[in-house]
Motif scaffolding. Sequence first.
Motif, mmCIF file in Angstrom:
data_model
loop_
_atom_site.group_PDB
_atom_site.id
_atom_site.type_symbol
_atom_site.label_atom_id
_atom_site.label_comp_id
_atom_site.label_asym_id
_atom_site.label_seq_id
_atom_site.Cartn_x
_atom_site.Cartn_y
_atom_site.Cartn_z
ATOM 1 N N ARG A 96 0.815 -1.219 0.000
ATOM 2 C CA ARG A 96 0.000 0.000 0.000
ATOM 3 C C ARG A 96 0.848 1.268 0.000
ATOM 4 O O ARG A 96 0.312 2.377 0.055
ATOM 5 N N ILE A 97 2.173 1.108 -0.032
ATOM 6 C CA ILE A 97 3.086 2.252 -0.075
ATOM 7 C C ILE A 97 4.038 2.080 -1.244
ATOM 8 O O ILE A 97 4.214 0.971 -1.763
ATOM 9 N N TYR A 125 8.292 8.680 -6.027
ATOM 10 C CA TYR A 125 7.994 9.293 -4.739
ATOM 11 C C TYR A 125 9.259 9.641 -3.939
ATOM 12 O O TYR A 125 10.312 9.043 -4.118
ATOM 13 N N PRO A 157 -1.076 1.826 6.595
ATOM 14 C CA PRO A 157 -1.706 2.487 5.447
ATOM 15 C C PRO A 157 -3.059 1.871 5.119
ATOM 16 O O PRO A 157 -3.284 0.677 5.329
ATOM 17 N N GLU A 158 -3.940 2.699 4.619
ATOM 18 C CA GLU A 158 -5.274 2.230 4.244
ATOM 19 C C GLU A 158 -5.178 1.195 3.125
ATOM 20 O O GLU A 158 -4.236 1.213 2.329
ATOM 21 N N GLN A 160 -5.522 0.528 0.047
ATOM 22 C CA GLN A 160 -5.673 1.120 -1.276
ATOM 23 C C GLN A 160 -4.298 1.233 -1.920
ATOM 24 O O GLN A 160 -3.273 1.192 -1.236
ATOM 25 N N TYR A 161 -4.301 1.344 -3.233
ATOM 26 C CA TYR A 161 -3.033 1.457 -3.946
ATOM 27 C C TYR A 161 -2.386 2.820 -3.675
ATOM 28 O O TYR A 161 -3.080 3.807 -3.400
ATOM 29 N N PRO A 162 -1.046 2.894 -3.712
ATOM 30 C CA PRO A 162 -0.363 4.160 -3.421
ATOM 31 C C PRO A 162 -0.763 5.270 -4.375
ATOM 32 O O PRO A 162 -1.111 5.040 -5.545
ATOM 33 N N HIS A 165 -2.491 10.374 -1.861
ATOM 34 C CA HIS A 165 -3.109 10.263 -0.545
ATOM 35 C C HIS A 165 -2.233 9.498 0.450
ATOM 36 O O HIS A 165 -2.523 9.495 1.647
ATOM 37 N N THR A 166 -1.189 8.828 0.003
ATOM 38 C CA THR A 166 -0.422 7.930 0.864
ATOM 39 C C THR A 166 0.382 8.717 1.892
ATOM 40 O O THR A 166 1.286 9.489 1.535
#
Length: 217
Positions: A96-97, A125, A157-158, A160-162, A165-166
């Motif tokens: 997720r990161i 990133y 992390p939630e 969801q894909y990075p 919002h990450t």
Amino acid sequence: MILHPVRAMGQEAVPLHVIDDAHPQPEALQEAAAAQRFARAAGDYYPGLRAPAPVGYAGWLAEAARAIGAAKTSTVLRTTFAIATDAPAALAPIQRIPHFDTVDPTLLAAVHYLCAPPHGGTSFYRHRGTGYERIDPSRAAAWRQGLTRDRQRHGLPEPQYPGDHTAGFERIGQADLRFNRLIFYPANCLHAGDLAAAALGADAAHGRLTLTSLLQA
């Protein structure tokens, strides 16, 4: 081939090479993928399935890397078809990161897009806590400590894909997806596929189909 100017991303000037109309027969690559049996690779954090690349593709890729100056004497260490299939709820926290492929600064990663939008490309990133955009052996311990501090500060992390919002990460660059676009970048830079809008599924004809590779530069 249409070669774009090399992009220098972020504070560490992470190089991104982008080639459009890269392969002379991209439809043949799609047909080769359709004939393959995709499977999940053991110990692989890629959120989907892989299959062997076509015969001859590795040689073509190495030549392309040398031709554009991404590598002087490139050797392809690994190349496979990849298709993203995993729903966000199924992702492990590490998926997720943003991630890096290796701490070896001499290795080069390549992604060859064999699908079209609305599938997404690849983003790059900076880790806010450490300021790192690339992870080499001298930074590995501080990187792990930085992730521990992130968990303490933000929690896990939630699912969801990075993306933007990450928590703990800042996007420094992006390669948009385009059919038959090939990108090269350092394999130790922080990156993630833009999968939030992808049509996830195992059908090579409609899914987010790529050829992903690792080269010795």
